[in-house]
Scaffold this active site. Structure first.
Site, short mmCIF file in Angstrom:
data_model
loop_
_atom_site.label_atom_id
_atom_site.label_comp_id
_atom_site.label_asym_id
_atom_site.label_seq_id
_atom_site.Cartn_x
_atom_site.Cartn_y
_atom_site.Cartn_z
N PRO A 9 -12.24 18.04 19.13
CA PRO A 9 -11.20 17.63 18.19
C PRO A 9 -11.29 18.26 16.80
O PRO A 9 -12.38 18.38 16.24
CB PRO A 9 -11.38 16.11 18.11
CG PRO A 9 -12.67 15.81 18.74
CD PRO A 9 -12.98 16.91 19.68
N ASN A 10 -10.13 18.62 16.32
CA ASN A 10 -9.92 19.14 14.96
C ASN A 10 -10.38 20.59 14.75
O ASN A 10 -10.13 21.16 13.70
CB ASN A 10 -10.56 18.22 13.90
CG ASN A 10 -9.93 16.86 13.91
OD1 ASN A 10 -8.71 16.74 13.81
ND2 ASN A 10 -10.73 15.81 14.05
N ARG A 17 -8.73 23.34 6.20
CA ARG A 17 -9.40 22.44 5.24
C ARG A 17 -10.92 22.61 5.35
O ARG A 17 -11.42 23.16 6.30
CB ARG A 17 -9.06 20.98 5.56
CG ARG A 17 -7.64 20.59 5.26
CD ARG A 17 -7.56 19.88 3.92
NE ARG A 17 -6.18 19.60 3.55
CZ ARG A 17 -5.59 18.43 3.73
NH1 ARG A 17 -6.25 17.44 4.25
NH2 ARG A 17 -4.34 18.26 3.37
N TYR A 22 -16.89 24.65 6.99
CA TYR A 22 -16.60 25.35 8.24
C TYR A 22 -16.12 26.79 8.05
O TYR A 22 -15.84 27.49 9.02
CB TYR A 22 -15.56 24.56 9.05
CG TYR A 22 -16.02 23.15 9.36
CD1 TYR A 22 -17.14 22.94 10.15
CD2 TYR A 22 -15.33 22.05 8.86
CE1 TYR A 22 -17.58 21.64 10.43
CE2 TYR A 22 -15.76 20.75 9.14
CZ TYR A 22 -16.88 20.56 9.92
OH TYR A 22 -17.31 19.29 10.20
N ASN A 73 -18.58 23.17 21.80
CA ASN A 73 -18.69 22.48 20.52
C ASN A 73 -17.85 21.21 20.67
O ASN A 73 -16.63 21.26 20.53
CB ASN A 73 -18.17 23.36 19.38
CG ASN A 73 -18.34 22.66 18.03
OD1 ASN A 73 -18.59 21.45 17.98
ND2 ASN A 73 -18.20 23.41 16.95
N ALA A 76 -16.55 16.00 16.92
CA ALA A 76 -16.93 14.60 16.66
C ALA A 76 -17.42 13.89 17.92
O ALA A 76 -18.24 12.96 17.84
CB ALA A 76 -15.75 13.85 16.06
N GLU A 97 -24.80 24.14 23.54
CA GLU A 97 -24.07 23.35 22.54
C GLU A 97 -24.09 24.13 21.21
O GLU A 97 -25.14 24.62 20.80
CB GLU A 97 -24.80 22.01 22.37
CG GLU A 97 -24.30 21.14 21.24
CD GLU A 97 -25.20 19.91 21.04
OE1 GLU A 97 -26.29 19.81 21.68
OE2 GLU A 97 -24.83 19.05 20.24
N HIS A 99 -22.74 24.16 17.07
CA HIS A 99 -22.11 23.53 15.90
C HIS A 99 -22.04 24.56 14.78
O HIS A 99 -23.04 25.23 14.50
CB HIS A 99 -22.89 22.30 15.44
CG HIS A 99 -22.90 21.24 16.48
ND1 HIS A 99 -21.79 20.49 16.75
CD2 HIS A 99 -23.85 20.87 17.37
CE1 HIS A 99 -22.06 19.68 17.75
NE2 HIS A 99 -23.30 19.90 18.16
N ARG A 106 -26.67 17.03 7.62
CA ARG A 106 -25.51 16.27 7.16
C ARG A 106 -25.74 14.75 7.35
O ARG A 106 -26.88 14.31 7.39
CB ARG A 106 -24.26 16.79 7.88
CG ARG A 106 -23.99 18.28 7.56
CD ARG A 106 -22.76 18.80 8.24
NE ARG A 106 -21.56 18.13 7.76
CZ ARG A 106 -20.37 18.24 8.36
NH1 ARG A 106 -20.25 18.99 9.45
NH2 ARG A 106 -19.33 17.61 7.88
O1 CA2 Z 1 -20.34 21.70 12.80
C1 CA2 Z 1 -19.62 21.57 13.78
O2 CA2 Z 1 -19.24 22.50 14.48
C2 CA2 Z 1 -19.10 20.17 14.15
O3 CA2 Z 1 -19.16 20.05 15.57
C3 CA2 Z 1 -17.66 20.11 13.66
C4 CA2 Z 1 -17.03 18.73 13.82
C5 CA2 Z 1 -17.92 17.63 13.30
O4 CA2 Z 1 -17.37 16.37 13.61
C6 CA2 Z 1 -19.32 17.71 13.85
O5 CA2 Z 1 -20.10 16.70 13.26
C7 CA2 Z 1 -19.94 19.06 13.55
C8 CA2 Z 1 -15.71 18.63 13.07
C9 CA2 Z 1 -14.74 19.71 13.34
C10 CA2 Z 1 -13.57 19.50 12.41
O6 CA2 Z 1 -13.20 20.72 11.90
C11 CA2 Z 1 -12.38 20.70 10.82
C12 CA2 Z 1 -11.75 21.88 10.54
C13 CA2 Z 1 -10.93 21.97 9.47
C14 CA2 Z 1 -10.73 20.89 8.65
C15 CA2 Z 1 -11.38 19.70 8.93
C16 CA2 Z 1 -12.21 19.60 10.02
#
Ligand code: CA2
Length: 145
Positions: A9-10, A17, A22, A73, A76, A97, A99, A106
């Site tokens: 997700p996301n 953002r 990221y 990946n 969340a 896996e 990230h 974090r």
């Molecule tokens: O560091 C990573 O790759 C994560 O898997 C990314 C997830 C986060 O929930 C994990 O704890 C770590 C979140 C991805 C959301 O990506 C976004 C991209 C643009 C704006 C906001 C969030």
């Protein structure tokens, strides 16, 4: 050799953002980077991104006997999903896996990963390069079989 790359997700919002965490590159940039690396190695890659836990479970199940390895990946869902862990256990495919961020540095809730119980390797904090490292790791492992 075929590798499935799953993003949770996301991650389709990459580059839009939170560039401080990221990076500025988009999901499309990520796919192009992985595709061009896979092409250079002569391997096939399939991509899947979903914001829905059950859809990710379905995609993992569909990979059974159809791909040689999985890069995931779970975003969340990393920190919450026993269902994704169980699907990965069920298909018994070599899994890495990834990230983008250094989750271990974090919030405490990001330091728990269900998927890491099954993953042969977990790569964190290397940005998009983590996916390339994951592909290379799987390639080497699958070729040795
Ligand atoms: O560091 C990573 O790759 C994560 O898997 C990314 C997830 C986060 O929930 C994990 O704890 C770590 C979140 C991805 C959301 O990506 C976004 C991209 C643009 C704006 C906001 C969030």
């Amino acid at each position: 050799m075929k590798i499935l790359v799953i993003n949770g997700p996301n991650l389709n919002m990459l580059g839009i953002r939170e560039p401080d965490i990221y990076g500025k590159s988009t999901y499309k940039d990520l796919i192009e980077m992985i595709q061009s690396h896979a092409d250079s190695k002569g391997i096939e890659v399939e991509f899947y991104q979903s914001n829905h836990e059950g859809d990710i479970v379905d995609r993992i199940q569909a990979a059974y006997e159809n791909v040689d390895g999985i890069v995931i990946n779970p975003a969340a869902y990393t920190h919450t999903s026993v269902a994704i862990l169980d699907a990965l256990k069920a298909v018994q495919l070599p899994t890495v896996e990834v990230h983008i961020s250094a989750v271990e540095e974090r919030e405490p809730f990001r330091q728990v990963s269900y998927v890491s119980y099954i993953a042969e390797k977990t790569i964190t904090g290397k940005g998009f390069d983590g996916y390339i490292e994951a592909i290379d790791f799987l390639c080497e492992k699958i070729q040795k079989k």
